[in-house]
Scaffold this motif. Sequence first.
Motif, mmCIF file in Angstrom:
data_model
loop_
_atom_site.group_PDB
_atom_site.id
_atom_site.type_symbol
_atom_site.label_atom_id
_atom_site.label_comp_id
_atom_site.label_asym_id
_atom_site.label_seq_id
_atom_site.Cartn_x
_atom_site.Cartn_y
_atom_site.Cartn_z
ATOM 1 N N CYS A 184 0.876 -1.170 0.000
ATOM 2 C CA CYS A 184 0.000 0.000 0.000
ATOM 3 C C CYS A 184 0.919 1.227 0.000
ATOM 4 C CB CYS A 184 -0.869 -0.032 1.256
ATOM 5 S SG CYS A 184 -2.119 1.229 1.316
ATOM 6 N N LYS A 185 0.784 2.086 -0.992
ATOM 7 C CA LYS A 185 1.744 3.180 -1.142
ATOM 8 C C LYS A 185 1.183 4.517 -0.665
ATOM 9 C CE LYS A 185 4.438 1.024 -4.753
ATOM 10 N NZ LYS A 185 4.642 0.875 -6.180
ATOM 11 N N LYS A 186 2.091 5.343 -0.204
ATOM 12 C CA LYS A 186 1.729 6.652 0.336
ATOM 13 C C LYS A 186 1.225 7.559 -0.784
ATOM 14 C CE LYS A 186 3.708 10.258 3.279
ATOM 15 N NZ LYS A 186 4.799 10.542 4.215
ATOM 16 N N ALA A 187 -0.019 8.028 -0.651
ATOM 17 C CA ALA A 187 -0.602 8.891 -1.678
ATOM 18 C C ALA A 187 -0.784 10.317 -1.170
ATOM 19 C CB ALA A 187 -1.958 8.336 -2.118
ATOM 20 N N SER A 188 -0.773 10.457 0.162
ATOM 21 C CA SER A 188 -1.037 11.750 0.777
ATOM 22 C C SER A 188 -0.150 11.895 2.013
ATOM 23 C CB SER A 188 -2.530 11.819 1.130
ATOM 24 O OG SER A 188 -2.846 13.075 1.671
ATOM 25 N N TYR A 189 -0.439 12.893 2.838
ATOM 26 C CA TYR A 189 0.380 13.133 4.032
ATOM 27 C C TYR A 189 -0.494 13.111 5.280
ATOM 28 C CZ TYR A 189 3.921 14.509 0.704
ATOM 29 O OH TYR A 189 4.826 14.487 -0.325
ATOM 30 N N PRO A 190 0.072 12.682 6.423
ATOM 31 C CA PRO A 190 -0.712 12.692 7.672
ATOM 32 C C PRO A 190 -1.189 14.108 7.991
ATOM 33 C CG PRO A 190 1.324 11.442 7.958
ATOM 34 C CD PRO A 190 1.420 12.119 6.624
ATOM 35 N N ILE A 191 -2.358 14.184 8.584
ATOM 36 C CA ILE A 191 -2.994 15.472 8.846
ATOM 37 C C ILE A 191 -2.474 16.066 10.164
ATOM 38 C CG2 ILE A 191 -5.000 14.510 10.071
ATOM 39 C CD1 ILE A 191 -6.744 16.406 8.372
ATOM 40 N N GLY A 192 -2.298 17.365 10.213
ATOM 41 C CA GLY A 192 -1.892 18.038 11.456
ATOM 42 C C GLY A 192 -0.599 17.483 12.031
ATOM 43 N N GLU A 193 -0.658 17.091 13.318
ATOM 44 C CA GLU A 193 0.524 16.562 14.007
ATOM 45 C C GLU A 193 0.575 15.030 13.990
ATOM 46 O OE1 GLU A 193 1.103 18.244 17.914
ATOM 47 O OE2 GLU A 193 0.294 20.181 17.263
ATOM 48 N N ALA A 194 -0.316 14.418 13.230
ATOM 49 C CA ALA A 194 -0.366 12.945 13.183
ATOM 50 C C ALA A 194 0.928 12.374 12.598
ATOM 51 C CB ALA A 194 -1.563 12.490 12.352
ATOM 52 N N LEU A 195 1.304 11.176 13.065
ATOM 53 C CA LEU A 195 2.527 10.506 12.619
ATOM 54 C C LEU A 195 2.231 9.056 12.294
ATOM 55 C CD1 LEU A 195 4.893 11.786 15.452
ATOM 56 C CD2 LEU A 195 5.014 12.503 13.071
ATOM 57 N N GLU A 196 3.156 8.406 11.567
ATOM 58 C CA GLU A 196 3.034 6.969 11.352
ATOM 59 C C GLU A 196 3.152 6.258 12.701
ATOM 60 O OE1 GLU A 196 4.869 8.952 9.349
ATOM 61 O OE2 GLU A 196 5.186 8.045 7.367
ATOM 62 N N ASP A 197 2.500 5.114 12.833
ATOM 63 C CA ASP A 197 2.444 4.401 14.119
ATOM 64 C C ASP A 197 3.822 4.067 14.670
ATOM 65 O OD1 ASP A 197 -0.402 4.254 14.470
ATOM 66 O OD2 ASP A 197 -0.459 2.840 12.822
ATOM 67 N N TRP A 198 4.727 3.587 13.803
ATOM 68 C CA TRP A 198 6.043 3.175 14.303
ATOM 69 C C TRP A 198 6.846 4.360 14.822
ATOM 70 C CZ3 TRP A 198 10.505 4.913 11.832
ATOM 71 C CH2 TRP A 198 10.341 5.459 10.550
ATOM 72 N N LYS A 199 6.598 5.552 14.267
ATOM 73 C CA LYS A 199 7.292 6.751 14.758
ATOM 74 C C LYS A 199 6.777 7.144 16.149
ATOM 75 C CE LYS A 199 8.468 8.841 10.285
ATOM 76 N NZ LYS A 199 8.216 9.957 9.358
ATOM 77 N N ILE A 200 5.473 6.973 16.361
ATOM 78 C CA ILE A 200 4.891 7.275 17.679
ATOM 79 C C ILE A 200 5.476 6.332 18.730
ATOM 80 C CG2 ILE A 200 2.737 7.296 19.022
ATOM 81 C CD1 ILE A 200 1.277 8.018 16.384
ATOM 82 N N LEU A 201 5.588 5.048 18.377
ATOM 83 C CA LEU A 201 6.139 4.068 19.323
ATOM 84 C C LEU A 201 7.609 4.374 19.615
ATOM 85 C CD1 LEU A 201 4.435 0.863 17.864
ATOM 86 C CD2 LEU A 201 3.770 2.135 19.892
ATOM 87 N N ASN A 202 8.328 4.913 18.631
ATOM 88 C CA ASN A 202 9.713 5.354 18.863
ATOM 89 C C ASN A 202 9.774 6.473 19.906
ATOM 90 O OD1 ASN A 202 11.156 3.610 17.280
ATOM 91 N ND2 ASN A 202 11.439 5.008 15.564
#
Length: 685
Positions: A574-592
């Motif tokens: 599944c490829k990135k087509a857009s960008y996270p909204i506001g301050e949202a991050l990818e899940d693995w970055k949040i866990l980091n």
Amino acid sequence: MPKITINGKEIEFDKGMTVLQACELADVEIPRFCYHEKLSIAGNCRMCLVEMEKSAKPIASCAMPAAEGMNIKTNTPFVEKARKGVMEFLLANHPLDCPVCDQGGECDLQDQSMYYGVDKSRFVENKRQVKEKYMGPLIKTQMTRCIHCTRCVRFATEVAGVPEIGAIGRGENMEITTYLEKAMESELSANVIDLCPVGALTSKPYAFEARPWELKKTESVDVMDAVGSNIRVDTYNWEVKRILPRLNNDINEEWISDKTRYSCDGLLKQRLDVPYIKKNNKLQKSNWDEAVSILVEKIKTLNPDDIGGHIGDMVNLENALSFKKFFSVLKSNNLEFREKNFFIDPSEKSNYIFNSSIKGIEQSDLILLIGTNPRHEATMLNARIRKVFAQKKVPIYSIGNPGDLTYDYTIIGNKTDDIKKILSNESNFSKTLSSSKKPVIIIGESALELKSGKYLIEGFKNFLKNNNFINKDWNAFNFLPQNASTVGLIDLKILSKEEGKRNSFFEKLKNNQFKLLYLLGSDNLDIKKNNEFIVYQGSHGDRGAEIADLILPSAAFTEQNGLYENLEGRVQECKKASYPIGEALEDWKILNFILKALGKNENLFNFDSLRKEVLNSIPNFSKLNELPNFKDYESINTSPYFESEEVNIKELDYFFTNAISRASKTMSECRQIKHSSKKTGTDNL
């Protein structure tokens, strides 16, 4: 092989091909409006005219069977004159509204009229006008533009299996309409928009939103169900404007379900864009540092056994693996992904995938459904079953009543006792099943929720193995999961680990034994909140966020790269087509972030290493977009627990199955129409 001559070039073709198909083998493009590879031949637009030696008139290449020794010419003045004449008739009544037509830039008629059209008309009569038809909240009609190709009529009847569109009237007065002028009831209805070669049927939610050349196109996969339909995500700046199907004959052919196509407006609504913390019983906006420090302080005060984690239905494999590794750092084993407590045997890959493959259904000569409604659980798989029923009249049987499935089937039982009789050869159906050559057994989640779930899995596998229906050439045993993440998460061994206690996670959840419950994109888990501290990490303010004490905003599936494993065990990207909204991050970055705050810097994640580890963890993995390798196994000799039970197929709220579709205005309208038609008794479901 027979041979045909096309423009002086000799071509070999398969018996049964038409002249148009033979021309395609010769790399000659023939214009067409009514012909479509997946539909029956109508031969009513006449745009595909070609010249055949010894024929005084041009022939319609789509309807003419190719024969040995034919000599076809496609580029002569005779052919061009014939096609120009057809185009003149097609444009006689067609309105000149290309600047305001949503089909502009993607219109077959526009493209062909540029080549075969002329700059003036010989017709002096007024153009006809046809009043608009109502086809529901998805399809916008402008029937004056219709050229009567009947693609939509044939699709509704042949592929969707719900004959709702037809033609009334004759000649110039002919009109395409839904007979009762009500919303179409098929879950595939919006595919007629892609099929329409003109702007007669266009997308109602997408009307006047953008032109095709303004959009960025990203090839991706669908996560609304476990089929993994191939899609194209079209974005304008960062906003997802529409989702279209991509051709993949192994999975979804060139169709997608209405939910896949139109849930995308839910990507803009009810989004979580900043962290939230519950203060004084009310969620308040916060920042990452405060949110993470509160979570870390909470984790430090708890015993690892008091921490539970649940992964949702649309989480990709990389994020799921990072969550599993995060929990191993916390030394907690309470990790689960099932929303309902159904039986899974993760010891063999063939226990939890669709082994026959979606395309393999076309080879079957008998289909048995057990506790499943594929029309709502896996729409594109149901379309494939419909295809073999329509083309080969394959007999279909069901245990449990699934309702209307767009094809005829026979209910052969409603209880587990009926299954036991089949497996012990005490039923007449046992002989029917044994005498078939390539049967397909499809077991749904509703059947595995029964206490006899293990009995069903092992019983059917033994029965099929003993009848030589499980081998390298054909595996008749199939499990039909409902969620996009299910197969991949079983492969990553994300199941509560307490041996012998199949429902340990669910028991602890029921008894409110968790002091901290971490929900990763999980919105469908039934939680009766007591004193637990609930952390919700996800993209939408849905059911999980409603009960959360701490909310961490993450990216939706269109906003990050990630792997998904479909029900066949096929790994797709599944490829990135857009960008996270506001301050949202990818899940693995949040866990980091959280691991850093815990002082566990040595355990931080990297996306590339996560992907590499995911691919190494998947059993029987061959390569991306390919089916898994076959692995044989011995028959099981155990006698699992059996109980006499009703096989009830749990009804899905089809248009509201996940957080994105529940946020979608379009899906809400579809659901409203569905419910109102049920009340008035006009629904055939």
